[in-house]
Design an enzyme around this catalytic site. Structure first.
Site, mmCIF file in Angstrom:
data_model
loop_
_atom_site.group_PDB
_atom_site.id
_atom_site.type_symbol
_atom_site.label_atom_id
_atom_site.label_comp_id
_atom_site.label_asym_id
_atom_site.label_seq_id
_atom_site.Cartn_x
_atom_site.Cartn_y
_atom_site.Cartn_z
ATOM 1 N N THR A 117 3.062 7.246 14.411
ATOM 2 C CA THR A 117 3.590 6.023 13.786
ATOM 3 C C THR A 117 4.344 5.155 14.778
ATOM 4 O O THR A 117 4.185 3.929 14.811
ATOM 5 C CB THR A 117 4.555 6.385 12.635
ATOM 6 O OG1 THR A 117 3.859 7.143 11.659
ATOM 7 C CG2 THR A 117 5.139 5.138 11.987
ATOM 8 N N GLN A 146 0.512 4.499 8.034
ATOM 9 C CA GLN A 146 1.625 3.951 8.812
ATOM 10 C C GLN A 146 1.122 2.981 9.887
ATOM 11 O O GLN A 146 0.232 3.330 10.676
ATOM 12 C CB GLN A 146 2.419 5.067 9.472
ATOM 13 C CG GLN A 146 3.042 6.045 8.481
ATOM 14 C CD GLN A 146 2.178 7.270 8.242
ATOM 15 O OE1 GLN A 146 0.955 7.177 8.154
ATOM 16 N NE2 GLN A 146 2.832 8.432 8.145
ATOM 17 N N GLN A 168 2.343 -0.251 5.104
ATOM 18 C CA GLN A 168 3.282 0.865 5.182
ATOM 19 C C GLN A 168 4.042 0.817 6.508
ATOM 20 O O GLN A 168 3.442 0.601 7.572
ATOM 21 C CB GLN A 168 2.545 2.199 5.049
ATOM 22 C CG GLN A 168 3.463 3.410 5.054
ATOM 23 C CD GLN A 168 2.729 4.707 4.745
ATOM 24 O OE1 GLN A 168 1.593 4.702 4.288
ATOM 25 N NE2 GLN A 168 3.379 5.831 4.985
ATOM 26 N N ASP A 169 5.376 1.003 6.430
ATOM 27 C CA ASP A 169 6.218 1.074 7.632
ATOM 28 C C ASP A 169 6.193 -0.225 8.443
ATOM 29 O O ASP A 169 6.100 -0.203 9.673
ATOM 30 C CB ASP A 169 5.801 2.251 8.527
ATOM 31 C CG ASP A 169 6.078 3.599 7.899
ATOM 32 O OD1 ASP A 169 6.656 3.638 6.798
ATOM 33 O OD2 ASP A 169 5.710 4.621 8.509
ATOM 34 N N ASP A 192 7.908 2.310 2.075
ATOM 35 C CA ASP A 192 8.959 2.504 3.086
ATOM 36 C C ASP A 192 8.880 1.418 4.160
ATOM 37 O O ASP A 192 9.021 1.695 5.351
ATOM 38 C CB ASP A 192 8.823 3.891 3.748
ATOM 39 C CG ASP A 192 8.867 5.029 2.757
ATOM 40 O OD1 ASP A 192 9.452 4.863 1.682
ATOM 41 O OD2 ASP A 192 8.296 6.104 3.065
ATOM 42 N N ARG A 248 14.499 5.162 -0.980
ATOM 43 C CA ARG A 248 14.598 6.623 -1.020
ATOM 44 C C ARG A 248 15.102 7.078 0.347
ATOM 45 O O ARG A 248 14.857 6.423 1.365
ATOM 46 C CB ARG A 248 13.254 7.270 -1.358
ATOM 47 C CG ARG A 248 12.123 6.965 -0.370
ATOM 48 C CD ARG A 248 10.877 7.754 -0.738
ATOM 49 N NE ARG A 248 9.744 7.434 0.134
ATOM 50 C CZ ARG A 248 8.614 8.150 0.177
ATOM 51 N NH1 ARG A 248 8.484 9.224 -0.601
ATOM 52 N NH2 ARG A 248 7.636 7.803 0.977
ATOM 53 N N TRP A 250 15.185 8.722 3.720
ATOM 54 C CA TRP A 250 14.371 9.409 4.721
ATOM 55 C C TRP A 250 15.159 10.578 5.310
ATOM 56 O O TRP A 250 14.578 11.606 5.661
ATOM 57 C CB TRP A 250 13.956 8.408 5.804
ATOM 58 C CG TRP A 250 13.023 8.941 6.827
ATOM 59 C CD1 TRP A 250 12.193 10.022 6.715
ATOM 60 C CD2 TRP A 250 12.805 8.417 8.140
ATOM 61 N NE1 TRP A 250 11.468 10.198 7.871
ATOM 62 C CE2 TRP A 250 11.827 9.229 8.760
ATOM 63 C CE3 TRP A 250 13.336 7.337 8.833
ATOM 64 C CZ2 TRP A 250 11.371 8.985 10.060
ATOM 65 C CZ3 TRP A 250 12.873 7.096 10.130
ATOM 66 C CH2 TRP A 250 11.910 7.916 10.732
#
Length: 339
Positions: A117, A146, A168-169, A192, A248, A250
């Site tokens: 990632t 990711q 994502q990311d 996220d 949330r 990590w």
């Protein structure tokens, strides 16, 4: 309310036209001749370089003054890296909708093991005291896992009036003890899409969810007093999106706070989630006087918080980001005067 206005007026007013006028003399920006400290990038060859990375690579290591890189409108398909030995760089686009840095790396494409990632970023910043404005920073890999658009692993970084786009990311904010400031930015993603362990302030940003998932995944170190702080932001979503969590953890000491933010109806009533399989949760998640159909404080998870006026008083720009220098110097989170 007055306590929060300290944050919004006395601190953020430094970004007003009056403050910016200090960068001007006789109505014109101060610009030095083409040199080690001033460069122009243009895809059409009308500048000093045709790629952004070329301009960075030509810059002095550990310069004595700020390096200004002006980027003319165009689509720059390249992975760009600002190295640790290139602090004090300003990367300034001509128009954020037309000055686009784009690439399409993602986890599976990189294929370097479990930490792939962190190699996927379109723009990666490791040089401290970095400033960027008027850019679109985009990862076009799509919904394939990711894929970072912007990775900031540096201290005293300000990103202003930029679009940060991905899935994502999308945005990785990294560095234990590092401070980062995102002002008037548009940030979009799926899962996220704002994550990392740096302390980061987001003011007057639009945070846009493209899928039912999680906005933030902070990994704040236990001893850090702040993690992510969102002030006067707006949370929006694609039309089909209806089940989004504010965050949330990590890591178990994650900290994320939303202050006077407009929350759309795509955010679930409970607001926050634990990390799957992680029962040892010490996260600090809170809100203060948010609005919008997605703000339902009476339905939030029991371990989250609704701040009162005394508790929110510590969320000033000075406390979150620190002064970063002597009292005689301008705070680092103002746009650099030499533009």
């Amino acid at each position: 309310m007055n306590e929060v206005r300290i944050f919004l007026i006395s601190s953020l007013c430094c970004l007003s036209a009056a403050s910016r006028s200090e960068m001007m003399s006789g109505g014109e920006c101060h610009e030095v001749a083409v040199s080690d400290y001033y460069k122009v990038v243009a895809r059409d060859g009308s500048g000093d370089y045709t790629s952004i990375q070329e301009a960075i690579n030509s810059s002095k290591a550990f310069p004595y003054q700020r390096v200004i890189i002006k980027v003319k409108n165009g689509v720059y398909r390249e992975k760009v890296k600002v190295y640790a030995w290139n602090p004090n760089i300003s990367l300034i686009g001509e128009d954020k909708e037309k000055t686009i840095i784009t690439y399409d790396d993602h986890f599976k494409k990189i294929d370097l093991g479990r930490n792939s990632t962190f190699h996927t970023a379109t723009l990666s910043v490791e040089g401290c005291s970095f400033y960027a404005s008027n850019l679109t920073i985009r990862n076009t890999a799509g919904d394939v896992g990711q894929a970072i658009a912007l990775s900031v692993s540096a201290n005293k970084v300000m990103i202003e009036n930029c679009n940060i786009e991905g899935n994502q990311d999308t945005l990785y904010t990294s560095g234990e003890g590092f401070r980062q400031y995102y002002h008037k930015c548009y940030i979009e993603g799926t899962t996220d899409f704002i994550f990392g362990n740096a302390t980061a302030l987001f003011s007057n940003c639009t945070i846009h969810s493209k899928a039912d998932s999680y906005i933030t995944a902070a990994s704040t170190p236990q001893h850090e007093p702040f993690g992510y702080a969102f002030a006067h932001c707006t949370l929006t979503a694609d039309e089909h999106v209806s089940k989004v969590y504010l965050g949330r953890p990590w890591r178990k000491y994650a900290k994320t706070v939303f202050v006077e933010t407009v929350i759309g109806d795509h955010v679930v009533e409970e607001g926050w989630s634990m990390w799957s399989g992680e029962e040892d949760n010490h996260a600090f998640y809170a809100e203060y006087k948010c609005t919008g159909p997605g703000f339902k404080p009476e339905s939030r998870v029991g371990w989250s918080h609704q701040l009162d006026s005394l508790e929110v008083a510590k969320y000033t720009i000075e406390n979150i980001l620190g002064t970063g220098g002597s009292e005689s110097e301008d705070p680092w989170y103002l746009p650099p005067k030499t533009m």
